[in-house]
Design a protein around this motif. Structure first.
Motif, PDB file in Angstrom:
ATOM      1  N   TRP A  18      44.707  -1.120   4.300  1.00 29.04           N
ATOM      2  CA  TRP A  18      44.977   0.270   3.961  1.00 29.04           C
ATOM      3  C   TRP A  18      43.691   0.912   3.457  1.00 29.04           C
ATOM      4  N   SER A  19      43.503   2.167   3.814  1.00 26.18           N
ATOM      5  CA  SER A  19      42.446   2.993   3.230  1.00 26.18           C
ATOM      6  C   SER A  19      43.151   4.033   2.377  1.00 26.18           C
ATOM      7  N   VAL A  20      42.835   4.048   1.094  1.00 28.85           N
ATOM      8  CA  VAL A  20      43.520   4.943   0.163  1.00 28.85           C
ATOM      9  C   VAL A  20      42.512   5.729  -0.667  1.00 28.85           C
ATOM     10  N   ASP A  21      42.917   6.911  -1.061  1.00 27.17           N
ATOM     11  CA  ASP A  21      42.105   7.718  -1.966  1.00 27.17           C
ATOM     12  C   ASP A  21      42.506   7.373  -3.390  1.00 27.17           C
ATOM     13  N   LYS A  22      41.520   7.034  -4.215  1.00 27.59           N
ATOM     14  CA  LYS A  22      41.782   6.755  -5.613  1.00 27.59           C
ATOM     15  C   LYS A  22      42.020   8.079  -6.328  1.00 27.59           C
ATOM     16  N   MET A  66      35.019   9.289  -2.483  1.00 29.24           N
ATOM     17  CA  MET A  66      35.081   7.840  -2.486  1.00 29.24           C
ATOM     18  C   MET A  66      36.520   7.427  -2.188  1.00 29.24           C
ATOM     19  N   PHE A  67      36.657   6.325  -1.464  1.00 26.02           N
ATOM     20  CA  PHE A  67      37.991   5.802  -1.198  1.00 26.02           C
ATOM     21  C   PHE A  67      37.972   4.278  -1.288  1.00 26.02           C
ATOM     22  N   VAL A  68      39.153   3.708  -1.321  1.00 22.84           N
ATOM     23  CA  VAL A  68      39.316   2.274  -1.497  1.00 22.84           C
ATOM     24  C   VAL A  68      39.912   1.675  -0.228  1.00 22.84           C
ATOM     25  N   ARG A  69      39.361   0.565   0.188  1.00 21.36           N
ATOM     26  CA  ARG A  69      39.900  -0.192   1.316  1.00 21.36           C
ATOM     27  C   ARG A  69      40.544  -1.449   0.734  1.00 21.36           C
ATOM     28  N   ILE A  70      41.821  -1.630   1.002  1.00 27.68           N
ATOM     29  CA  ILE A  70      42.575  -2.784   0.526  1.00 27.68           C
ATOM     30  C   ILE A  70      42.953  -3.622   1.742  1.00 27.68           C
ATOM     31  N   VAL A  71      42.625  -4.898   1.685  1.00 28.14           N
ATOM     32  CA  VAL A  71      42.961  -5.801   2.781  1.00 28.14           C
ATOM     33  C   VAL A  71      43.752  -6.974   2.208  1.00 28.14           C
ATOM     34  N   LYS A  72      44.925  -7.209   2.796  1.00 30.96           N
ATOM     35  CA  LYS A  72      45.804  -8.319   2.407  1.00 30.96           C
ATOM     36  C   LYS A  72      45.654  -9.417   3.447  1.00 30.96           C
ATOM     37  N   MET A  73      45.353 -10.627   2.967  1.00 34.15           N
ATOM     38  CA  MET A  73      45.141 -11.766   3.860  1.00 34.15           C
ATOM     39  C   MET A  73      45.928 -12.968   3.351  1.00 34.15           C
ATOM     40  N   ASN A  85      51.781 -16.971  -5.182  1.00 35.96           N
ATOM     41  CA  ASN A  85      51.563 -17.448  -3.828  1.00 35.96           C
ATOM     42  C   ASN A  85      50.058 -17.615  -3.630  1.00 35.96           C
ATOM     43  N   LYS A  86      49.572 -18.803  -3.813  1.00 39.19           N
ATOM     44  CA  LYS A  86      48.129 -19.069  -3.775  1.00 39.19           C
ATOM     45  C   LYS A  86      47.517 -18.867  -2.394  1.00 39.19           C
ATOM     46  N   GLU A  87      48.349 -18.712  -1.370  1.00 39.13           N
ATOM     47  CA  GLU A  87      47.860 -18.467  -0.016  1.00 39.13           C
ATOM     48  C   GLU A  87      47.519 -16.998   0.222  1.00 39.13           C
ATOM     49  N   LEU A  88      47.882 -16.134  -0.707  1.00 41.02           N
ATOM     50  CA  LEU A  88      47.758 -14.688  -0.543  1.00 41.02           C
ATOM     51  C   LEU A  88      46.565 -14.137  -1.325  1.00 41.02           C
ATOM     52  N   PHE A  89      45.678 -13.406  -0.615  1.00 43.80           N
ATOM     53  CA  PHE A  89      44.482 -12.812  -1.197  1.00 43.80           C
ATOM     54  C   PHE A  89      44.418 -11.327  -0.838  1.00 43.80           C
ATOM     55  N   PHE A  90      43.716 -10.585  -1.680  1.00 41.84           N
ATOM     56  CA  PHE A  90      43.465  -9.165  -1.432  1.00 41.84           C
ATOM     57  C   PHE A  90      42.000  -8.889  -1.709  1.00 41.84           C
TER      58      PHE A  90
END
Length: 98
Positions: free
Chosen positions: A89-93, A1-8, A46-51
């Motif tokens: 980013w795709s990261v291994d937990k 299993m891995f985690v995908r983190i997206v910063k928007m 920063n309310k404009e920043l989401f993950f």
């Protein structure tokens, strides 16, 4: 299993639109094959920043989702609201402590 983190990062006037898109589509995204968890975070200062954090069984599951009509529809609507380029980013937990 891995985690995908997206910063928007969104234009202030588009934040509510993004939240509405996410609210409408989150169950469909979460029910994609191989998706085990989906989370949305908003920065406290920063309310404009989401993950988004999504947990996937395999890289192929994520690729299948990224090639789906669901993703193409959601991403097209979402990226039009950005005030900066998204990062991912795709990261291994490695460790979880509860």
């Amino acid at each position: 299993m891995f985690v995908r983190i997206v910063k928007m990062s969104f234009h202030q006037e588009h934040i509510e639109t993004f939240k509405a898109i996410f609210e409408e589509k989150k169950k469909f995204i979460r029910s994609s094959e191989g998706c085990k968890l989906l989370e949305l975070y908003q920065d406290k200062n920063n309310k404009e920043l989401f993950f988004t954090y999504s947990y996937w069984e395999t890289e192929q599951d994520l690729e299948n989702y990224r090639n789906s009509e669901l993703f193409k529809n959601v991403w097209t609507k979402t990226k039009a609201l950005f005030n900066n380029k998204a990062e991912a980013w795709s990261v291994d937990k490695k460790v979880t402590l509860l």
